[in-house]
Enzyme design. Structure first.
Site, mmCIF file in Angstrom:
data_model
loop_
_atom_site.group_PDB
_atom_site.id
_atom_site.type_symbol
_atom_site.label_atom_id
_atom_site.label_comp_id
_atom_site.label_asym_id
_atom_site.label_seq_id
_atom_site.Cartn_x
_atom_site.Cartn_y
_atom_site.Cartn_z
ATOM 1 N N ARG A 92 0.629 -0.921 -0.507
ATOM 2 C CA ARG A 92 -0.110 -0.037 0.065
ATOM 3 C C ARG A 92 0.953 1.515 -0.261
ATOM 4 N NH1 ARG A 92 -0.518 4.123 2.531
ATOM 5 N NH2 ARG A 92 -0.195 2.987 5.287
ATOM 6 N N PHE A 131 9.124 11.254 -3.035
ATOM 7 C CA PHE A 131 8.479 12.226 -2.930
ATOM 8 C C PHE A 131 9.389 12.674 -1.738
ATOM 9 C CE2 PHE A 131 6.051 15.039 -0.034
ATOM 10 C CZ PHE A 131 4.853 15.534 -0.855
ATOM 11 N N THR A 134 11.577 15.124 3.537
ATOM 12 C CA THR A 134 11.524 14.356 4.709
ATOM 13 C C THR A 134 13.592 14.862 4.840
ATOM 14 O OG1 THR A 134 10.062 13.316 5.484
ATOM 15 C CG2 THR A 134 11.699 12.909 6.983
ATOM 16 N N SER A 140 9.484 15.873 11.228
ATOM 17 C CA SER A 140 7.826 16.359 11.775
ATOM 18 C C SER A 140 7.618 17.713 11.566
ATOM 19 C CB SER A 140 7.595 15.909 13.556
ATOM 20 O OG SER A 140 7.237 14.905 13.874
ATOM 21 N N ILE A 165 12.881 8.247 2.388
ATOM 22 C CA ILE A 165 12.204 8.899 1.150
ATOM 23 C C ILE A 165 12.086 7.559 0.202
ATOM 24 C CG2 ILE A 165 12.428 9.815 -1.398
ATOM 25 C CD1 ILE A 165 12.466 11.889 1.806
ATOM 26 N N GLU A 365 4.113 9.765 7.611
ATOM 27 C CA GLU A 365 3.304 11.461 7.441
ATOM 28 C C GLU A 365 2.663 11.969 8.680
ATOM 29 O OE1 GLU A 365 2.885 11.132 5.100
ATOM 30 O OE2 GLU A 365 3.696 9.377 3.551
#
Length: 386
Positions: A92, A131, A134, A140, A165, A365
């Protein structure tokens, strides 16, 4: 849900088309993922050979319109995510990094030329995206990123580093976020660009059938056409993160449901003191408590999905789902393992694998702490992030 854990006739809340989509993805997971996932996890291998099939199933950028994307609803995307994560979180996560992050960034903020160049190939699985947000010292708090892009004539020159990543070492294109003199900007970067290096992070105790990397950017030169033209500031990456966070709300419950089903099946077959484990009150209490949280988690996911499709979903409501469902899914996976006893620590059974994976899902996330503070701010009106 269409599962023995369904105590509330959840399927009656879905349309026939939604159930068909769910069943199609479930059949793929049953046929292509379940027989192989233990081996992939043990060998820390992500099966790139399944990527074209994910494209054929319409699962890559499935919530996007046009450019070869399926144009599905938020609920469609959620149902698919739950089935994929019932197979493994790494599966996922691939769909999320590809569709919710990389493709969404280009779709939402890119030029028409960028969309035409990348989105059709990514929807088919012919190109993989990553993407880059981080960093080693900015997780955070992405506003603290150190990666910087400076103008040099008509070009941009990027220097910096990124960490955790997904897919970077196998991607053909990266969306890289960097500080500039005008604010944070996104860049569409072919990974063949000189100065771009991606190194898988190994070894890992979680998300082993998945790829996460360090990225180093050293004097990487890009043309002006690489810039995502339609956004400046953190609202760019956050608009993509919210897509990914929404998918996690469903995915975590898929892992929880699979853990429950493994424990239930085992408890019905395993004999102790001359009767099945399922015949003992303590075991039944565990099974009931797990099933109740799974039902509540799926109801929450569906409610938020319907709101997303209606255009009424608020950002803080995504935090409700991400925080609750990740937290409960880990509890369920761990409790399911207790029913399996010692056998539950082997890769013959899924709950501990799911529990290990969910440690990552719970972190990325937005950690529990970040989503707690988002909701604390909502409830009190007082931001407490610093």
């Amino acid at each position: 849900m269409n599962s023995i854990s369904d105590l509330i006739d959840f399927d009656s809340l879905l349309t026939p088309e939604e159930r068909k989509l769910r069943d199609r993805v479930r059949a793929f997971v049953d046929a292509d993922i379940r027989p192989n996932i233990a081996q992939w996890y043990e060998s820390a291998t992500f099966p790139l050979e399944i990527v074209p099939e994910l494209g054929r199933l319409g699962l890559l950028g499935m919530h996007l319109q046009g450019y070869g994307c399926a144009g599905g609803s938020a609920v469609d995307y959620g149902l698919a995510g739950a089935e994929l994560e019932a197979g493994d979180s790494g599966l996922r996560t691939f769909v999320s990094v590809q569709g919710s992050l990389a493709m969404s960034a280009i779709y939402k903020h890119g030029s028409e030329e960028q969309k035409q160049e990348w989105l059709p190939a990514m929807a088919k699985g012919e190109a993989i995206g990553c993407f880059g947000l981080t960093e080693p010292t900015a997780g955070s708090d992405p506003s603290g990123m150190k990666t910087f892009a400076r103008r040099d004539g008509n070009d941009w020159v990027l220097n910096g580093s990124k960490r955790w990543i997904g897919l970077a070492s196998v991607a053909q294109v990266a969306v890289i976020w960097a500080q500039t003199e005008e604010g944070i900007r996104g860049f569409v970067v072919p990974t063949s660009t000189p100065g771009f290096t991606a190194t898988p992070i190994e070894p890992k105790l979680s998300m082993r059938a998945s790829i996460q990397c360090d990225i180093d950017l050293v004097d990487m030169r890009l043309p002006e056409s690489a810039v995502l033209p339609n956004v400046v500031g953190l609202r760019g990456p956050f608009s993509c993160l919210n897509e990914a966070r929404y998918g996690i709300i469903w995915g975590a419950m898929g892992a929880a449901r699979d853990s429950f089903e493994a424990a239930l099946a085992y408890s019905q077959e395993r004999l102790q003191f001359d009767k099945p484990l399922a015949g003992y009150q303590l075991t039944q209490q565990k099974l009931v408590d797990m099933a109740l949280e799974i039902n509540k988690g799926f109801l929450l996911a569906l409610h938020l999905g319907r709101k997303k499709d209606a255009g009424t979903l608020q950002i803080d409501q995504i935090s409700v789902g991400k925080l609750n469902n990740c937290r409960e899914a880990i509890k369920i996976a761990r409790e399911a393992r207790t029913i399996l006893g010692g056998n539950g620590i082997t890769l013959d059974y899924s709950p501990l694998r799911h529990a290990n994976n969910l440690e990552s899902v719970r972190t990325y996330e937005g950690t529990d702490e970040v989503h707690t503070l988002i909701l604390g701010n909502k409830l009190t009106g007082i931001p407490a992030f610093r």
